[in-house]
Design an enzyme around this catalytic site. Structure first.
Site, mmCIF file in Angstrom:
data_model
loop_
_atom_site.group_PDB
_atom_site.id
_atom_site.type_symbol
_atom_site.label_atom_id
_atom_site.label_comp_id
_atom_site.label_asym_id
_atom_site.label_seq_id
_atom_site.Cartn_x
_atom_site.Cartn_y
_atom_site.Cartn_z
ATOM 1 N N GLU A 1 51.018 55.719 40.717
ATOM 2 C CA GLU A 1 51.766 56.905 41.122
ATOM 3 C C GLU A 1 51.626 58.024 40.102
ATOM 4 O O GLU A 1 51.487 59.207 40.458
ATOM 5 C CB GLU A 1 53.254 56.562 41.308
ATOM 6 C CG GLU A 1 53.507 55.498 42.370
ATOM 7 C CD GLU A 1 53.564 54.083 41.800
ATOM 8 O OE1 GLU A 1 54.377 53.289 42.297
ATOM 9 O OE2 GLU A 1 52.789 53.774 40.857
ATOM 10 N N CYS B 1 58.064 51.379 40.765
ATOM 11 C CA CYS B 1 58.986 50.683 39.860
ATOM 12 C C CYS B 1 60.137 51.587 39.438
ATOM 13 O O CYS B 1 60.005 52.810 39.347
ATOM 14 C CB CYS B 1 58.243 50.158 38.640
ATOM 15 S SG CYS B 1 57.582 51.447 37.566
ATOM 16 N N ALA C 1 31.369 23.072 42.563
ATOM 17 C CA ALA C 1 30.000 23.211 43.039
ATOM 18 C C ALA C 1 29.521 21.819 43.435
ATOM 19 O O ALA C 1 29.507 20.902 42.604
ATOM 20 C CB ALA C 1 29.109 23.788 41.959
ATOM 21 N N TRP D 1 21.028 21.233 37.821
ATOM 22 C CA TRP D 1 22.040 22.069 38.425
ATOM 23 C C TRP D 1 22.070 21.802 39.927
ATOM 24 O O TRP D 1 21.020 21.641 40.539
ATOM 25 C CB TRP D 1 21.772 23.538 38.159
ATOM 26 C CG TRP D 1 21.839 23.912 36.715
ATOM 27 C CD1 TRP D 1 20.804 24.130 35.864
ATOM 28 C CD2 TRP D 1 23.006 24.114 35.934
ATOM 29 N NE1 TRP D 1 21.246 24.469 34.612
ATOM 30 C CE2 TRP D 1 22.611 24.471 34.628
ATOM 31 C CE3 TRP D 1 24.377 24.044 36.213
ATOM 32 C CZ2 TRP D 1 23.520 24.735 33.602
ATOM 33 C CZ3 TRP D 1 25.273 24.319 35.190
ATOM 34 C CH2 TRP D 1 24.851 24.661 33.920
ATOM 35 N N GLY E 1 36.915 18.585 36.247
ATOM 36 C CA GLY E 1 36.194 17.908 37.316
ATOM 37 C C GLY E 1 37.042 17.321 38.435
ATOM 38 O O GLY E 1 38.174 17.731 38.667
#
Length: 366
Positions: free
Chosen positions: A58, A81, A160, A176, A296
């Protein structure tokens, strides 16, 4: 407070949402807020909250306004606020400016603000309308609303996996499963959360960095769950004090001293095991509003079993690993029946080369 609106009101509230999102990843623990000032049908000023501790949307919009704002309408995606924080209350600046109407998408869930800003504006003779695109506004600031309404951080889990839901082979080989593009995207996700959480097994197996590795973006707090303090002192996550190691009474005094002597923040749970509820209470106490849980499988499973998940990021690489002894993305007890399984809604998917990202919300914020 009214809930009347016009087509132009809808257009300008949409603008505030677009503006607000520009501050993504930099406003935490504050919400993302955008503001537009309109006079005689023309936008004469706009702004957004750039960073926590800096001017609110604002104030930015008022400062950017071309010409007098007297008699204008201010649009904002969250209630202005009315309290003194790191910056002065926005409502007083709005009142002093001569603005005569304020349209905001939703009230602020923070008990310091909720309803007080709108009430103060009305008491000053300003017309206030609330509720336009409230669902979209809540979704944009789902972290902020969750923290103040549920009194815990917003919790997202990320993994993943191969197409058959495995995050590593039986020999713990996981590098990977996804491609470079997907891994870079996942690192950027970290900048949207105040904390990133993993278990000790991931530390021991992979020694992850857990940073965004992106210039200009701050790393989240690295939270490590380690009930007996097996963490090697050479771990990358211990490279500085932007970390919190959570342990239990089972950890030895020697191991605790080794960490505290290095200035590593440590929290000892009161029991012999670490529970997601206890972890979230401690993070909330530290004013951490959001956490990305990266696993994990045992850690992810504990959050799923505890029903402490708000959002899921599931990356799938083009592999089938197979094997009953390979590692599942989600461990824990799991659901006994399908109608007890965690159901995702608002699903989206993104193609990242040969990897797919599926994102979903566990429960509606709106």
């Amino acid at each position: 407070m009214q809930n009347t609106s016009s087509g132009s009101d809808l257009q300008h509230i949409r603008q505030t949402l677009v503006l607000a999102k520009r501050g993504q990843g930099r406003t935490l623990p504050n919400p993302m807020v955008g503001s537009v000032i309109v006079k005689n049908g023309i936008v004469i000023g706009s702004g957004y909250h750039h960073q926590a501790g800096k001017a609110h949307a604002e104030i930015e919009a008022l400062a950017a306004a071309k010409g007098s704002v007297k008699g204008a309408t201010m649009y904002v995606n969250l209630e202005p606020c009315a309290h003194q924080g790191k910056t002065p209350p926005c409502v007083e600046a709005i009142i002093a400016s001569g603005i005569t109407r304020v349209v905001c998408a939703t009230l602020d869930p923070n008990s310091l603000v909720s309803g007080k800003g709108a009430t103060r504006l009305q008491a000053a003779g300003i017309d206030v309308s609330v509720g336009l695109l409230s669902k979209e506004a809540r979704r944009l600031n789902e972290v902020f609303f969750t923290f103040h309404e549920k009194h815990r951080p917003f919790i997202a889990i990320k993994f993943a996996a191969s197409l058959d839901g495995k995050i590593a082979t039986a020999s713990h080989d996981s590098k990977w499963i996804t491609n470079d593009t997907a891994r870079a995207y996942a690192r950027r996700l970290r900048s949207e959360y105040q904390a990133i959480l993993i278990g000790i097994n991931t530390i021991v197996d992979d020694d992850p960095h857990l940073g965004t590795r992106s210039p200009g973006t701050a790393d989240p707090v690295r939270v490590v769950l380690d009930s007996t303090l097996r963490i090697p002192l050479t771990s990358q996550v211990l490279r500085d004090d932007n970390v919190l190691v959570i342990t239990t009474r089972r950890a030895s005094a020697k191991a605790k001293k080794a960490l505290t002597d290095r200035g590593i923040p440590l929290y000892v749970c009161p029991g012999n095991r670490i529970t997601p509820d206890e972890v979230m209470k401690e993070l909330a106490r530290r004013q951490i509003t959001s956490v990305l849980v990266e696993g994990g499988g045992t850690v992810l499973g504990s959050f799923v079993d505890s029903n402490l998940v708000d959002k899921v990021y599931a990356f799938y690489g083009p592999l089938i690993i197979g094997g009953t002894l390979s590692m599942n993305a989600i461990g824990g007890h799991g659901a006994a029946r399908l109608n007890q399984a965690m159901h995702l809604s608002d699903l989206t998917h993104k193609k990242l080369g040969d990897t797919f990202l599926i994102t979903g919300s566990v429960a509606s914020i709106g």
